[in-house]
Design a protein around this motif. Structure first.
Motif, PDB file in Angstrom:
ATOM      1  N   ASP A  84      18.039   2.952  32.908  1.00 32.32           N
ATOM      2  CA  ASP A  84      17.812   1.603  32.365  1.00 32.32           C
ATOM      3  C   ASP A  84      16.322   1.368  32.142  1.00 32.32           C
ATOM      4  N   VAL A  85      15.515   1.809  33.113  1.00 24.43           N
ATOM      5  CA  VAL A  85      14.061   1.606  33.019  1.00 24.43           C
ATOM      6  C   VAL A  85      13.498   2.390  31.825  1.00 24.43           C
ATOM      7  N   VAL A 143      12.234   0.872  40.042  1.00 26.98           N
ATOM      8  CA  VAL A 143      13.578   0.682  39.485  1.00 26.98           C
ATOM      9  C   VAL A 143      14.181  -0.537  40.176  1.00 26.98           C
ATOM     10  N   PRO A 144      14.356  -1.631  39.453  1.00 27.12           N
ATOM     11  CA  PRO A 144      14.864  -2.862  40.086  1.00 27.12           C
ATOM     12  C   PRO A 144      16.245  -2.665  40.686  1.00 27.12           C
ATOM     13  N   GLU A 145      16.522  -3.459  41.693  1.00 25.69           N
ATOM     14  CA  GLU A 145      17.839  -3.463  42.343  1.00 25.69           C
ATOM     15  C   GLU A 145      18.935  -3.648  41.283  1.00 25.69           C
TER      16      GLU A 145
END
Ligand code: FES
Ligand SMILES: [Fe+2]
Length: 437
Positions: free
Chosen positions: A297-298, A289-291
């Motif tokens: 969202d993912v 899960v990006p910062e």
């Protein structure tokens, strides 16, 4: 019984009744006999099914001139016909000669509606055209014998009928739901299946199972890892209601919460197909899960990627909330419509021959590219449990007959409802209004 006082209206925007899950001042009681008493079912037949807009089929079922769909509810039978002028019309399924039903099943390629008994025939606009041995009737004027009209209209891909030809317009009946759900652009859905599952349960027992998510902890424990079944706002309008429920987060009922890996596995188990992972397949590792992003969202991006790759459908116009938060509309009396940006699914509860019988019908849709051709939906009946409809629906189906049986217990005169079950309360409030409390 009056239920009107039980729904609080404070803090509501004009025209809406906001019901918070804790807002009833005391338990709300509903007579259990409404679910078991044949006399009550007879009242419903007269006061509800003869005068209410109800979901009959999809536009895909009646896409071409000459298509005829037979919609049966109780002793009523309605024909939905795509006429040769392209218009949808609805008629009572009855011959004006001696009352024979004109059609027994769905059909296509019709150029007329001809009674099989003595072969009177109407055109697809309901005008009498042919009477064998006409002279035997003396002076019989075709204009005096049109088919009995019913009302028909559509919302998105869903076709509704009302046996009353003089009823209010469908748009007025559905208000404000179509405007509220306009974001989902539902014209771009096509029906892939209409499955009827006969269930030994009253139609209200069936639809009540799709009018609250209080039961997630009881019969869908797998979902607790991936849905917030507690912080799910509900709105009640006059006749209809809505639940808004976030997916891709853990339920607060899980005291210790859940890790992203657990939420990911829960999402795959319940609805992995939306991200291209089939039933029984290994969920694998949760993607990073990006910062600045969330797991929701993912997951939303995985849904967009999967749809583009497999269906060629661009979902980029739908944000994370629109793809990961379910909107579930309950339409009076017997329908629930479930939306995500990529999904439209309808559950309809139909009354059966007795108050202990009914059917749970599922109408499933695919999102398609705008203006894609209409489909030929699978339209069939299936015994409960004979075919998997997915983990959650299978659990719901398995629960219903037992839920109905208990309603006959001599001591159980009332159901006891909470504010969390406000969409059930609202169904009964409207039944009060239509049937008399
Ligand atoms: S009942 Fe239909 S033609 Fe006689
Ligand atoms: Fe359920």
């Amino acid at each position: 019984m009056s239920l009107t006082h039980d729904l609080h209206t404070d803090d509501a925007p004009e025209g809406e009744t906001i019901v918070s899950v804790t807002r009833v001042s005391e338990p709300v009681k509903v007579d259990a006999s409404r679910y078991t008493d044949p006399a009550w079912a007879a009242v419903e037949h007269e006061k509800v099914w003869r005068t209410t807009w109800q979901l009959a089929c999809s536009l895909d079922h009646v896409k071409n001139p000459g298509d005829v769909f037979v919609y049966d509810v109780g002793t009523l039978s309605i024909l939905i016909v795509r006429a040769d002028d392209g218009e949808l019309r609805a008629f009572q399924n009855v011959c004006r000669h001696r009352g024979m039903q004109l059609c027994s099943e769905h059909d296509s390629g019709r150029t007329e509606l001809r009674c099989p008994f003595h072969r009177w025939s109407w055109d697809l606009q309901g005008r009498l055209r042919e009477v064998p041995s006409r002279k035997g009737f003396g002076a019989l004027r075709n204009d005096d014998y049109p088919l009995f009209a019913a009302s028909v209209d559509s919302w998105g891909p869903m076709v509704f009928v009302n046996p009353d030809p003089a009823c209010e317009p469908l748009a007025d009946f559905l208000d404000p739901v179509p405007a509220e759900a306009a974001w989902a652009a539902i014209d771009d859905f096509r029906c892939k299946a209409l499955i009827s599952i006969p269930i030994e349960a009253n139609w209200k027992t069936i639809i009540d199972g799709f009018s609250e998510t209080y039961h997630v902890q009881g019969i869908h424990p797998e979902m607790l890892r991936m849905v917030d079944d507690v912080n799910s706002p509900q709105v009640i309008w006059d006749r209809h209601g809505r639940l808004t429920q976030p997916y891709g987060v853990a339920s607060p009922r899980l005291r210790g919460g859940a890790t992203d890996q657990e939420i990911w596995e829960g999402f795959v188990e319940v609805m992995g197909g939306r991200i291209g992972i089939g039933e029984g397949e290994d969920a694998g590792e949760c993607p990073p899960v990006p910062e600045g992003s969330t797991l929701r969202d993912v997951l939303a991006q995985r849904i967009r990627d999967h749809f583009l790759a497999t269906e060629g459908v661009d979902l980029s116009r739908f944000d994370t909330t629109e793809l990961m938060t379910m909107e579930q509309y309950n339409l009076f009396p017997n329908i629930t419509v479930l939306f995500f940006g990529d999904m439209l699914q309808v559950v309809r509860a139909m009354p059966g021959a007795t108050s202990d019988e009914g059917s749970m019908d599922i109408m499933a849709f695919d999102r398609v590219a705008a203006d894609a051709p209409r489909r030929d939906p699978i339209t069939t009946e299936m015994a409960p449990g004979s075919y998997s409809m997915g983990l959650v629906i299978d659990q719901d189906v398995a629960n219903l007959e037992r839920a109905q049986k208990g309603l006959h217990a001599p001591g159980l005169t009332e159901l006891t409802l909470s504010g969390e079950e406000c969409r059930i309360i609202n169904l009964h409030r409207n039944l009060d209004r239509v049937c008399g409390g």
